[in-house]
Scaffold this motif. Structure first.
Motif, PDB file in Angstrom:
ATOM      1  N   SER A  70     -40.731 -23.428  96.526  1.00 35.55           N
ATOM      2  CA  SER A  70     -41.053 -24.760  96.714  1.00 35.55           C
ATOM      3  C   SER A  70     -42.088 -25.097  97.785  1.00 35.55           C
ATOM      4  CB  SER A  70     -39.556 -25.381  97.224  1.00 35.55           C
ATOM      5  OG  SER A  70     -39.060 -24.559  98.068  1.00 35.55           O
ATOM      6  N   LYS A  71     -42.045 -24.258  98.697  1.00 29.37           N
ATOM      7  CA  LYS A  71     -43.002 -24.463  99.982  1.00 29.37           C
ATOM      8  C   LYS A  71     -44.409 -24.470  99.358  1.00 29.37           C
ATOM      9  CE  LYS A  71     -44.644 -22.547 104.267  1.00 29.37           C
ATOM     10  NZ  LYS A  71     -44.617 -21.275 105.309  1.00 29.37           N
ATOM     11  N   LEU A  72     -44.891 -23.407  98.451  1.00 28.63           N
ATOM     12  CA  LEU A  72     -46.129 -23.603  97.651  1.00 28.63           C
ATOM     13  C   LEU A  72     -46.296 -24.767  96.963  1.00 28.63           C
ATOM     14  CD1 LEU A  72     -48.881 -22.202  97.286  1.00 28.63           C
ATOM     15  CD2 LEU A  72     -47.882 -20.760  95.844  1.00 28.63           C
ATOM     16  N   ALA A  73     -45.158 -25.120  96.163  1.00 24.28           N
ATOM     17  CA  ALA A  73     -45.495 -26.261  95.269  1.00 24.28           C
ATOM     18  C   ALA A  73     -45.814 -27.464  96.042  1.00 24.28           C
ATOM     19  CB  ALA A  73     -43.846 -26.427  94.502  1.00 24.28           C
ATOM     20  N   VAL A  74     -45.281 -27.809  97.189  1.00 24.72           N
ATOM     21  CA  VAL A  74     -45.269 -28.771  98.274  1.00 24.72           C
ATOM     22  C   VAL A  74     -46.961 -28.816  98.415  1.00 24.72           C
ATOM     23  CG1 VAL A  74     -45.101 -29.923 100.162  1.00 24.72           C
ATOM     24  CG2 VAL A  74     -43.133 -29.242  99.012  1.00 24.72           C
ATOM     25  N   GLU A  75     -47.323 -27.681  98.957  1.00 26.30           N
ATOM     26  CA  GLU A  75     -48.886 -27.477  99.065  1.00 26.30           C
ATOM     27  C   GLU A  75     -49.865 -28.001  98.030  1.00 26.30           C
ATOM     28  OE1 GLU A  75     -49.451 -23.574 100.588  1.00 26.30           O
ATOM     29  OE2 GLU A  75     -47.956 -23.723 102.356  1.00 26.30           O
ATOM     30  N   PHE A  76     -49.381 -27.268  96.902  1.00 29.62           N
ATOM     31  CA  PHE A  76     -50.018 -27.873  95.737  1.00 29.62           C
ATOM     32  C   PHE A  76     -50.158 -29.281  95.190  1.00 29.62           C
ATOM     33  CE2 PHE A  76     -49.874 -23.506  93.268  1.00 29.62           C
ATOM     34  CZ  PHE A  76     -50.744 -23.075  94.210  1.00 29.62           C
ATOM     35  N   SER A  77     -49.058 -30.032  95.668  1.00 29.11           N
ATOM     36  CA  SER A  77     -48.663 -31.515  95.172  1.00 29.11           C
ATOM     37  C   SER A  77     -50.014 -32.173  95.518  1.00 29.11           C
ATOM     38  CB  SER A  77     -47.507 -31.830  95.920  1.00 29.11           C
ATOM     39  OG  SER A  77     -47.544 -32.145  97.203  1.00 29.11           O
ATOM     40  N   SER A  78     -50.661 -31.951  96.748  1.00 32.56           N
ATOM     41  CA  SER A  78     -51.618 -32.786  96.917  1.00 32.56           C
ATOM     42  C   SER A  78     -53.115 -32.727  96.247  1.00 32.56           C
ATOM     43  CB  SER A  78     -52.024 -32.749  98.581  1.00 32.56           C
ATOM     44  OG  SER A  78     -52.295 -31.345  98.775  1.00 32.56           O
ATOM     45  N   HIS A  79     -52.815 -31.559  95.411  1.00 33.54           N
ATOM     46  CA  HIS A  79     -54.101 -31.119  94.568  1.00 33.54           C
ATOM     47  C   HIS A  79     -53.978 -31.703  93.186  1.00 33.54           C
ATOM     48  CE1 HIS A  79     -55.797 -28.638  97.693  1.00 33.54           C
ATOM     49  NE2 HIS A  79     -54.359 -28.449  97.990  1.00 33.54           N
TER      50      HIS A  79
END
Length: 219
Positions: A173-182
């Protein structure tokens, strides 16, 4: 197409609701299981039972507290364990869909979602890799940005995994949140993302691989 600067609230809210639902189901399942850690169903063969949470941490299944302090952290052990992980085809303990055989030990594994959980992106020898299950560069797969897939119903993000463990891995989930802006999303609310921007490239997302995996499972 609309480029969303950040879709963190969507990912977080959907992920939290999924976590609560899975935790409730996990409690019901746990109450119905019957095993003893280290049991010996036949001479010189021992069986152990493990659980992998949605952050990719590995625990003994019957651990009363499942958090960072109680998970397995030794990276060499994690590499050894996960490299031997396969689908459970023994017919024993079908509630545990996966099995890691280590010598005379049968390690039955169940999980929150999928056993392979990608924790972060690393660059090694000029190539981008996805590290998984907290073993850093000891457990990696090639990062394929065009294969990222977000399920609108849960907000969870997936990426291909080795076929031995079912071909699907979860993005932490932490990485998914980082990816969300891309991610780039369509005009209609609730549509899944259509493109992913990474390292100066704009990737068209291709979700056919996930559909094929689901079709094989249902078939």
């Amino acid at each position: 197409m609309l480029l969303f600067v950040c879709n963190k609230s969507f990912v977080r809210s959907k992920t939290m609701s999924a976590v609560v639902r899975v935790a409730r189901n996990k409690l019901l399942l746990y109450r119905s299981l019957h095993y003893v850690q280290g049991q010996e169903p036949e001479p010189k063969v021992r069986e152990y039972f493990y659980y992998i949470d949605h952050q990719g941490m590995l625990f003994l299944d019957d651990a009363r507290m499942k958090n960072f302090t109680s998970c397995f952290k030794d990276k060499s052990f994690l590499r050894f364990f996960f490299r031997r992980l396969r689908l459970n085809g023994t017919g024993r303990y079908t509630e545990f869909p996966y099995l890691s055989v280590c010598g005379k030990e049968r390690n039955f594994v169940r999980c929150d979602d999928y056993p392979v959980v990608y924790t972060h992106v690393i660059r090694k020898n000029g190539e981008y890799l996805l590290a998984h299950n907290h073993a850093d560069d000891l457990l990696t797969v090639e990062f394929r940005p065009d294969k990222l897939l977000m399920l609108p119903t849960t907000g969870r993000v997936y990426h291909p995994a080795p076929p031995e463990v079912g071909s699907v891995g979860l993005i932490r989930s932490k990485l998914a949140v980082e990816f969300s802006s891309h991610f780039e999303f369509g005009d209609r609310p609730g549509d899944p993302p259509t493109h992913f921007n990474f390292d100066g490239h704009r990737y068209l997302l291709e979700g056919q691989w996930y559909k094929e995996v689901m079709d094989r499972k249902s078939g």
